[in-house]
Write a protein that holds these residues in place. Structure first.
Motif, PDB file in Angstrom:
ATOM      1  N   VAL A  92      -5.412   8.812  -7.669  1.00 31.04           N
ATOM      2  CA  VAL A  92      -5.706  10.026  -6.970  1.00 31.04           C
ATOM      3  C   VAL A  92      -6.099  10.144  -5.705  1.00 31.04           C
ATOM      4  N   ASN A  93      -5.133  10.269  -4.794  1.00 23.92           N
ATOM      5  CA  ASN A  93      -5.378  10.441  -3.391  1.00 23.92           C
ATOM      6  C   ASN A  93      -6.186  11.498  -2.828  1.00 23.92           C
ATOM      7  N   ILE A  94      -7.487  11.271  -2.421  1.00 26.14           N
ATOM      8  CA  ILE A  94      -8.303  12.380  -1.961  1.00 26.14           C
ATOM      9  C   ILE A  94      -8.896  11.884  -0.544  1.00 26.14           C
ATOM     10  N   GLY A 105      -6.392  -3.288   7.184  1.00 24.33           N
ATOM     11  CA  GLY A 105      -6.233  -4.083   8.465  1.00 24.33           C
ATOM     12  C   GLY A 105      -6.165  -5.587   7.860  1.00 24.33           C
ATOM     13  N   ILE A 106      -5.708  -5.816   6.870  1.00 27.10           N
ATOM     14  CA  ILE A 106      -5.195  -7.526   6.552  1.00 27.10           C
ATOM     15  C   ILE A 106      -4.106  -7.798   7.121  1.00 27.10           C
ATOM     16  N   SER A 107      -3.927  -8.844   7.897  1.00 25.03           N
ATOM     17  CA  SER A 107      -2.585  -9.390   8.645  1.00 25.03           C
ATOM     18  C   SER A 107      -2.613 -10.863   8.164  1.00 25.03           C
ATOM     19  N   ILE A 131       1.393   4.530  -8.924  1.00 28.75           N
ATOM     20  CA  ILE A 131       2.079   5.782  -8.291  1.00 28.75           C
ATOM     21  C   ILE A 131       0.956   6.551  -7.631  1.00 28.75           C
ATOM     22  N   ASN A 132       1.145   6.964  -6.345  1.00 32.28           N
ATOM     23  CA  ASN A 132      -0.003   7.488  -5.759  1.00 32.28           C
ATOM     24  C   ASN A 132       0.448   9.260  -5.635  1.00 32.28           C
ATOM     25  N   ILE A 133      -0.570   9.895  -6.044  1.00 32.29           N
ATOM     26  CA  ILE A 133      -0.407  11.486  -6.035  1.00 32.29           C
ATOM     27  C   ILE A 133      -1.213  12.250  -5.000  1.00 32.29           C
ATOM     28  N   LEU A 151      -5.875   5.929  11.641  1.00 32.51           N
ATOM     29  CA  LEU A 151      -5.669   4.691  12.379  1.00 32.51           C
ATOM     30  C   LEU A 151      -5.824   3.698  11.110  1.00 32.51           C
ATOM     31  N   SER A 152      -4.770   2.726  11.467  1.00 32.83           N
ATOM     32  CA  SER A 152      -4.589   1.456  10.390  1.00 32.83           C
ATOM     33  C   SER A 152      -4.474   0.200  11.249  1.00 32.83           C
ATOM     34  N   GLY A 153      -4.145  -0.995  10.444  1.00 37.42           N
ATOM     35  CA  GLY A 153      -4.169  -2.198  11.242  1.00 37.42           C
ATOM     36  C   GLY A 153      -5.515  -2.718  11.451  1.00 37.42           C
ATOM     37  N   GLN A 160      -4.038  -4.962  -0.680  1.00 37.86           N
ATOM     38  CA  GLN A 160      -2.864  -4.138  -0.301  1.00 37.86           C
ATOM     39  C   GLN A 160      -2.623  -4.329   1.247  1.00 37.86           C
ATOM     40  N   ILE A 161      -1.455  -4.310   1.642  1.00 38.63           N
ATOM     41  CA  ILE A 161      -1.175  -4.156   3.124  1.00 38.63           C
ATOM     42  C   ILE A 161      -0.211  -3.045   3.554  1.00 38.63           C
ATOM     43  N   TYR A 162      -0.148  -2.587   4.555  1.00 42.18           N
ATOM     44  CA  TYR A 162       1.146  -1.886   5.029  1.00 42.18           C
ATOM     45  C   TYR A 162       1.293  -2.312   6.596  1.00 42.18           C
ATOM     46  N   THR A 173      -9.548   1.160   1.761  1.00 39.42           N
ATOM     47  CA  THR A 173      -9.764   2.432   2.086  1.00 39.42           C
ATOM     48  C   THR A 173      -8.381   2.814   2.433  1.00 39.42           C
ATOM     49  N   ASN A 174      -8.318   4.209   2.994  1.00 42.32           N
ATOM     50  CA  ASN A 174      -7.226   4.954   3.390  1.00 42.32           C
ATOM     51  C   ASN A 174      -7.444   4.646   4.978  1.00 42.32           C
ATOM     52  N   THR A 175      -6.854   5.297   6.012  1.00 43.20           N
ATOM     53  CA  THR A 175      -7.042   5.248   7.522  1.00 43.20           C
ATOM     54  C   THR A 175      -8.165   5.995   8.032  1.00 43.20           C
ATOM     55  N   ALA A 219       0.798  -1.141  -0.119  1.00 37.95           N
ATOM     56  CA  ALA A 219       0.055   0.018   0.063  1.00 37.95           C
ATOM     57  C   ALA A 219       0.841   1.121   0.169  1.00 37.95           C
ATOM     58  N   ALA A 220       0.050   2.573  -0.337  1.00 40.91           N
ATOM     59  CA  ALA A 220       1.023   3.711  -0.508  1.00 40.91           C
ATOM     60  C   ALA A 220       1.533   3.961   1.181  1.00 40.91           C
ATOM     61  N   GLY A 221       2.410   4.955   1.087  1.00 44.58           N
ATOM     62  CA  GLY A 221       2.957   5.509   2.195  1.00 44.58           C
ATOM     63  C   GLY A 221       4.066   4.704   2.959  1.00 44.58           C
ATOM     64  N   VAL A 239       3.699   3.311  -4.973  1.00 48.55           N
ATOM     65  CA  VAL A 239       4.808   4.283  -4.409  1.00 48.55           C
ATOM     66  C   VAL A 239       4.151   5.488  -4.096  1.00 48.55           C
ATOM     67  N   GLY A 240       4.597   6.437  -3.267  1.00 47.78           N
ATOM     68  CA  GLY A 240       3.813   7.805  -2.719  1.00 47.78           C
ATOM     69  C   GLY A 240       3.285   7.716  -1.679  1.00 47.78           C
ATOM     70  N   THR A 241       2.642   8.590  -1.330  1.00 44.70           N
ATOM     71  CA  THR A 241       2.045   9.677  -1.929  1.00 44.70           C
ATOM     72  C   THR A 241       3.068  10.626  -2.392  1.00 44.70           C
TER      73      THR A 241
HETATM   74  C1  LIG Z   1       2.571   5.157   8.226  1.00 42.80           C
HETATM   75  C2  LIG Z   1       1.615   5.210   7.216  1.00 42.80           C
HETATM   76  C3  LIG Z   1       1.781   6.199   6.202  1.00 42.80           C
HETATM   77  C4  LIG Z   1       0.749   6.116   5.184  1.00 42.80           C
HETATM   78  N1  LIG Z   1       0.922   6.963   4.187  1.00 42.80           N
HETATM   79  C5  LIG Z   1      -0.017   6.924   3.179  1.00 42.80           C
HETATM   80  C6  LIG Z   1       0.182   7.763   1.831  1.00 42.80           C
HETATM   81  O1  LIG Z   1       1.178   8.584   1.966  1.00 42.80           O
HETATM   82  N2  LIG Z   1      -0.641   7.797   1.051  1.00 42.80           N
HETATM   83  C7  LIG Z   1      -1.809   6.916   1.023  1.00 42.80           C
HETATM   84  O2  LIG Z   1      -2.765   6.810   0.066  1.00 42.80           O
HETATM   85  N3  LIG Z   1      -1.983   6.144   2.258  1.00 42.80           N
HETATM   86  C8  LIG Z   1      -0.990   6.083   3.066  1.00 42.80           C
HETATM   87  N4  LIG Z   1      -1.184   5.265   4.123  1.00 42.80           N
HETATM   88  C9  LIG Z   1      -2.352   4.384   4.226  1.00 42.80           C
HETATM   89  C10 LIG Z   1      -2.389   2.939   3.757  1.00 42.80           C
HETATM   90  O3  LIG Z   1      -1.952   3.316   2.520  1.00 42.80           O
HETATM   91  C11 LIG Z   1      -3.436   2.022   4.035  1.00 42.80           C
HETATM   92  O4  LIG Z   1      -4.449   2.402   3.108  1.00 42.80           O
HETATM   93  C12 LIG Z   1      -3.848   1.879   5.266  1.00 42.80           C
HETATM   94  O5  LIG Z   1      -2.746   1.882   6.262  1.00 42.80           O
HETATM   95  C13 LIG Z   1      -4.761   0.789   5.631  1.00 42.80           C
HETATM   96  O6  LIG Z   1      -3.847  -0.412   5.344  1.00 42.80           O
HETATM   97  P1  LIG Z   1      -3.509  -1.124   6.532  1.00 42.80           P
HETATM   98  O7  LIG Z   1      -4.250  -1.467   7.629  1.00 42.80           O
HETATM   99  O8  LIG Z   1      -2.770  -2.433   5.996  1.00 42.80           O
HETATM  100  O9  LIG Z   1      -2.118  -0.356   6.911  1.00 42.80           O
HETATM  101  C14 LIG Z   1      -0.357   5.254   5.283  1.00 42.80           C
HETATM  102  C15 LIG Z   1      -0.280   4.435   6.139  1.00 42.80           C
HETATM  103  C16 LIG Z   1       0.509   4.232   7.107  1.00 42.80           C
HETATM  104  C17 LIG Z   1       0.287   3.271   8.553  1.00 42.80           C
END
Ligand SMILES: Cc1cc2nc3c(=O)[nH]c(=O)nc-3n(C[C@H](O)[C@H](O)[C@H](O)COP(=O)(O)O)c2cc1C
Length: 351
Positions: free
Chosen positions: A166-168, A291-293, A135-137, A260-262, A310-312, A234-236, A55-57, A78-80
């Motif tokens: 397009v990150n909004i 939240g995928i783990s 690429i995430n902008i 919040l993520s995870g 995707q995961i982060y 989704t995003n966080t 995932a992006a970030g 990659v990005g944002t």
């Molecule tokens: C430290 C961190 C930085 C992040 N930065 C971005 C970002 O720059 N652009 C974006 O679209 N999402 C960003 N995210 C959100 C993730 O891409 C993802 O949508 C979100 O964390 C949910 O997935 P996860 O629960 O697997 O982490 C970020 C998340 C984290 C934890």
């Protein structure tokens, strides 16, 4: 071993541990491929060797594309990236909640800007043309004419990306999520579409906190026009409801501003995924993230309508081999449920 390193890393600043992680990856010690035909996905005229993406970030400056691809991902985003370099919000701005394998952060698009970013992606492209890179902008914090930022970024990334996001939906750039309103988004996408000339798939990344009317508006654009090729859900989240009444050692952290993520995001992002799949009647490719783990979580997102996932955050807590573990379990679950491939399983719980 990573479990111990991860527990140790909980004791140091999260941003320091992230840069240590990037430096570890740069050593290039891992090169994994998970080959299984049932995981191949065909989308946007491209073949993804598996549906699991980064995932992006994680790689905001496109510094470790080779190394993250070598963890076994089917694609990396990659990005944002923003037009101009920006430092982001004041530190501390990342807070780990280890008891729930979660993170709260308000980084605010800290990145080195498109110029350095595009050099990094071109260098990668010279070595590898096959890997799929999105690429995430996003817009710079101070920008008022945001269309101009997105348009310039699209033009600069056109020859480098396999898809554009397009990150909004980041909660950490004031006003950004307002662009989720139908008329604003429609106008932005029209501008981008003219410049894009169908060169690249254009995806939109959505917030889990989006209102029903904004979500319906975006789905209408996606179904009735050719301005959107896919949605990322989704995003966080800025909501803390999933952490209410939960045991947290440093409970002050949940009052920190940020996304919040995870795992605590899993159900909420699944709700949005499910709604979107239903409204779009499966006509728009969806990427499920939040939240995928485990392979089971990945399978759940696919069964609710995601063609890719995707995961982060779980990479932070479980380490690089989690990619392989998720794919192995996912492949097993597909077979167990009688699906020949991912495509057959997409949205099956909602049909
Ligand atoms: C430290 C961190 C930085 C992040 N930065 C971005 C970002 O720059 N652009 C974006 O679209 N999402 C960003 N995210 C959100 C993730 O891409 C993802 O949508 C979100 O964390 C949910 O997935 P996860 O629960 O697997 O982490 C970020 C998340 C984290 C934890």
């Amino acid at each position: 071993m990573y479990k111990y390193l991860s527990s140790l890393s909980n004791l140091i600043y999260p941003e320091l541990s992230h840069s240590l992680f990037l430096n570890f990856l740069k050593l290039g010690l891992i090169n994994k491929k998970f080959q299984n035909k049932n995981l191949t996905v065909r989308l946007w005229n491209k073949t993804f060797s598996n549906p699991l993406g980064l995932a992006a970030g994680f790689d905001k400056n496109a510094e470790v594309i080779t190394e993250t691809t070598n963890l076994g991902f089917g694609f990396v985003e990659v990005g944002t990236v923003t037009l101009n370099k920006q430092n982001g919000n004041a530190k501390p701005r990342v807070f780990k909640i280890p008891e729930h394998q979660a993170v709260i952060q308000r980084l605010g698009f800290n990145n080195h800007g498109i110029s350095e970013f595009s050099k990094n992606v071109s260098n990668f492209r010279k070595k590898s043309s096959k890997s799929i890179v999105g690429i995430n902008i996003g817009k710079n914090k101070e920008t008022v004419d945001y269309k101009n930022d997105y348009l310039n970024l699209l033009n600069k990334c056109k020859k480098l990306a396999d898809y554009i996001v397009v990150n909004i939906s980041s909660p950490n750039t004031p006003g950004l999520r307002d662009i989720q309103k139908k008329d604003k988004l429609f106008s932005l996408l029209n501008t981008l579409s003219k410049a894009n000339q169908k060169t690249l798939p254009i995806l939109v990344k959505i917030s889990p906190d989006i209102s029903n009317s904004n979500l319906e508006g975006i789905c209408e654009i996606a179904v009735n026009t050719n301005l959107i090729d896919g949605l990322i859900l989704t995003n966080t989240t800025i909501s803390r409801d999933s952490l209410k009444n939960k045991q947290i050692r440093n409970s002050w952290k949940i009052s920190e501003d940020g996304g919040l993520s995870g795992p605590p995001l899993f159900n909420l992002s699944n709700e949005i995924l499910k709604k979107t799949y239903k409204i779009t009647r499966g006509k728009v490719p969806l990427i499920g993230v939040g939240g995928i783990s485990s392979g089971k979580d990945a399978f759940e997102k696919i069964s609710l309508g995601a063609s890719l996932i995707q995961i982060y955050t779980c990479l932070i807590y479980k380490g690089p081999y989690v990619v392989f573990q998720i794919l192995e379990e996912l492949s097993f679950l597909l077979k167990k449920h009688g699906f020949k491939n991912i495509n057959d399983a997409v949205g099956y719980k909602l049909k």
